[in-house]
Design a protein around this motif. Sequence first.
Motif, mmCIF file in Angstrom:
data_model
loop_
_atom_site.group_PDB
_atom_site.id
_atom_site.type_symbol
_atom_site.label_atom_id
_atom_site.label_comp_id
_atom_site.label_asym_id
_atom_site.label_seq_id
_atom_site.Cartn_x
_atom_site.Cartn_y
_atom_site.Cartn_z
ATOM 1 N N VAL A 1 68.466 14.948 38.186
ATOM 2 C CA VAL A 1 67.179 14.908 38.880
ATOM 3 C C VAL A 1 66.276 16.059 38.429
ATOM 4 N N VAL A 2 66.863 17.225 38.141
ATOM 5 C CA VAL A 2 66.060 18.337 37.607
ATOM 6 C C VAL A 2 65.432 17.919 36.281
ATOM 7 N N LYS A 3 66.207 17.282 35.422
ATOM 8 C CA LYS A 3 65.676 16.838 34.132
ATOM 9 C C LYS A 3 64.555 15.817 34.327
ATOM 10 N N LEU A 4 64.742 14.892 35.254
ATOM 11 C CA LEU A 4 63.693 13.913 35.540
ATOM 12 C C LEU A 4 62.432 14.592 36.055
ATOM 13 N N ALA A 5 62.583 15.630 36.864
ATOM 14 C CA ALA A 5 61.424 16.376 37.368
ATOM 15 C C ALA A 5 60.703 17.091 36.238
ATOM 16 N N GLU A 6 61.473 17.738 35.366
ATOM 17 C CA GLU A 6 60.870 18.489 34.267
ATOM 18 C C GLU A 6 60.098 17.580 33.318
ATOM 19 N N GLU A 7 60.517 16.332 33.206
ATOM 20 C CA GLU A 7 59.803 15.366 32.366
ATOM 21 C C GLU A 7 58.713 14.627 33.144
ATOM 22 N N GLY A 8 59.006 14.269 34.388
ATOM 23 C CA GLY A 8 58.128 13.399 35.151
ATOM 24 C C GLY A 8 56.924 14.059 35.788
ATOM 25 N N VAL A 9 57.070 15.304 36.264
ATOM 26 C CA VAL A 9 55.945 15.962 36.924
ATOM 27 C C VAL A 9 54.788 16.181 35.955
ATOM 28 N N PRO A 10 55.017 16.763 34.773
ATOM 29 C CA PRO A 10 53.889 16.914 33.839
ATOM 30 C C PRO A 10 53.263 15.571 33.453
ATOM 31 N N PHE A 11 54.089 14.546 33.303
ATOM 32 C CA PHE A 11 53.569 13.220 32.975
ATOM 33 C C PHE A 11 52.675 12.711 34.101
ATOM 34 N N ALA A 12 53.130 12.850 35.347
ATOM 35 C CA ALA A 12 52.344 12.384 36.490
ATOM 36 C C ALA A 12 51.030 13.145 36.623
ATOM 37 N N LEU A 13 51.048 14.430 36.279
ATOM 38 C CA LEU A 13 49.843 15.252 36.365
ATOM 39 C C LEU A 13 48.906 15.050 35.180
ATOM 40 N N GLY A 14 49.462 14.654 34.051
ATOM 41 C CA GLY A 14 48.666 14.514 32.840
ATOM 42 C C GLY A 14 48.486 15.820 32.090
#
Length: 65
Positions: free
Chosen positions: A35-48
């Motif tokens: 889940v940490v890895k998903l956050a590190e990839e997903g949060v910047p993607f969601a923010l742009g």
Amino acid sequence: METVRVIYHHEADGWWAESPDVGGWSAAGDTYAEVVKLAEEGVPFALGHGASLEHYVPAGERIPA
């Protein structure tokens, strides 16, 4: 760079995360590390754009090594 809080939750069948700073974003997985890895990839993607993550785990939770 923007700092974003990520809150992790542990349940019997795995972990999930949410961010009060990124509306509608969440991630789930079998392990905390996943889940940490998903956050590190997903949060910047969601923010742009890039972000610095602050990781929070509820008091009393143990993180597996």
